[in-house]
Motif scaffolding. Structure first.
Motif: not given
Ligand code: ACO
Length: 249
Positions: A8-10, A12-13, A81
Motif C-alpha cells: 500500500n505504500e507504493y 495507493k489505489k 488494499q
C-alpha cells in the motif's frame, strides 16, 4: 500475491497503472524514495510475471521489469488494499500495448494493423472466478478507450477465451499465424458499439485497421480470394473460372 513489504505504500489505489518508468502515476518523493519505489515495483512486476507464466505453463515470463522498461506497454495491477494485515496484496495483472501485425479476416483478406493488444493477463489462483478479472479488464477498456473486439490477443489461453465469451459474447476466435487472435467484429467498419466514444476516422480505426479498401479506383476492382488465407483458416478454396490454379489450390 503478498510481499515482504507494504504494498500500500507504493500502490495507493485499487488499480494502478505502471509504464516504463516503473513509477506509480501519483509518485512524489526525493531521489532516494524514487529508487526505492522503482525497486519495489520491479519486484512486483517480476513476481507477478513469473506467476502468470507459471499459470499459463510458459517456460519464461512474458512480463519482466526489464522488458517493461524498454517498452511502451502498460501494466494494470489489481490491489487488495486490506489483505496481508493491512500491507495489501497484488491480486491481478493485465498488460496491454500496441503491436504492428498482419491479420487475416475470415475471407482470407489480409490487413496491416496496429491494434491495442492484450499481452499478459493473470489473476492470482486464490481469486480466480470471483469477478476480479472482469473488474481489471473493464478498467483497462475504459482507460485505453477500446471495446473488447478492437483488441488483438496474444496467444489466449482457454480460460481467457472462456472469459471473453462469457463477459463479452466473443466466440469463434479467428486464429492468426502469428498466434494472435481477433474476433469477427475486429474487421467490422463500425467496430464500435457506441458505449465508448471511440472516434474513428474513415482511414484508421481504433484497432489500427487501415481503412477498408475504397470501392473506387484499382482498390475497388474485384479481388481473387487469397489462397494463403484459405489455407490458414482451413477453408475450401474457391476455384474461379478463368483464374490461374495455384499449387496450393
Ligand atoms: N476454466 C474455465 N474458464 C475459466 C476459468 C477456468 N479455470 N477461470 C476463469 N474462467 C473464465 C470463465 O468464463 C469464468 O466464468 P465461469 O466461472 O462462470 O465459468 C470467467 O472466466 C470468470 O471471470 P472472472 O472471475 O472475471 O475472471 P478471473 O478473475 O478468473 O480472471 C483469467 C480470468 C485472468 C483468465 C484467470 O482465470 C487467470 O489468471 N487464468 C490463468 C492465467 C491465464 O490463462 N491468463 C490468460 C493468458 S492469455 C493472455 O494473457 C493474452
Amino acid at each position: 500475491m503478498e510481499f515482504q513489504f507494504d504494498v500500500n505504500e507504493y500502490f495507493k489505489k485499487p488499480i494502478v497503472e505502471i509504464r516504463n518508468t516503473l513509477l506509480p502515476p501519483d509518485f512524489a518523493g526525493d531521489r532516494r524514495s524514487l529508487w526505492n519505489t522503482v525497486n519495489r515495483v520491479a519486484e512486483i512486476v517480476n513476481e507477478m510475471g513469473e506467476a502468470s507464466a507459471h499459470a499459463q505453463g510458459l517456460t519464461k515470463p512474458i512480463t519482466t521489469a526489464d522488458r517493461l522498461r524498454q517498452s511502451d506497454q502498460t501494466l494494470y495491477f489489481l490491489v487488495d488494499q486490506n489483505a496481508n494485515n493491512g500491507f495489501g496484496s497484488v491480486t491481478g495483472m493485465l498488460k496491454v500495448g500496441k503491436k504492428g501485425l498482419y491479420v487475416f479476416d475470415q475471407e482470407g483478406q489480409h490487413y496491416k494493423v496496429n491494434p491495442p493488444c492484450v499481452l499478459d493477463f493473470y489473476v492470482h489462483e486464490k481469486h480466480q472466478r470471483n469477478g476480479l478479472g472482469k473488474q481489471l479488464f473493464e478498467h483497462m477498456l475504459k482507460k485505453e478507450n477500446v471495446t473488447p473486439y478492437n483488441l488483438a490477443i496474444d496467444r489466449p489461453s482457454d480460460k481467457f477465451l472462456n472469459f471473453l465469451n462469457k463477459h463479452y459474447n466473443l466466440s469463434s476466435p479467428i486464429k492468426q499465424m502469428n498466434n494472435y487472435v481477433v474476433f469477427e467484429k475486429f474487421f467490422d467498419s463500425s467496430g464500435n458499439d457506441g458505449e465508448n466514444e471511440v472516434e474513428q476516422s474513415p482511414s484508421t480505426r481504433s484497432n489500427g485497421l487501415q481503412g477498408a479498401s475504397p470501392n473506387y479506383g484499382r482498390y475497388g476492382a474485384p479481388r481473387p480470394p487469397c489462397s494463403m488465407g484459405q489455407i490458414i483458416h482451413n477453408a475450401t478454396p474457391v476455384l474461379q473460372k478463368g483464374r490461374e490454379t495455384t499449387r496450393a489450390q
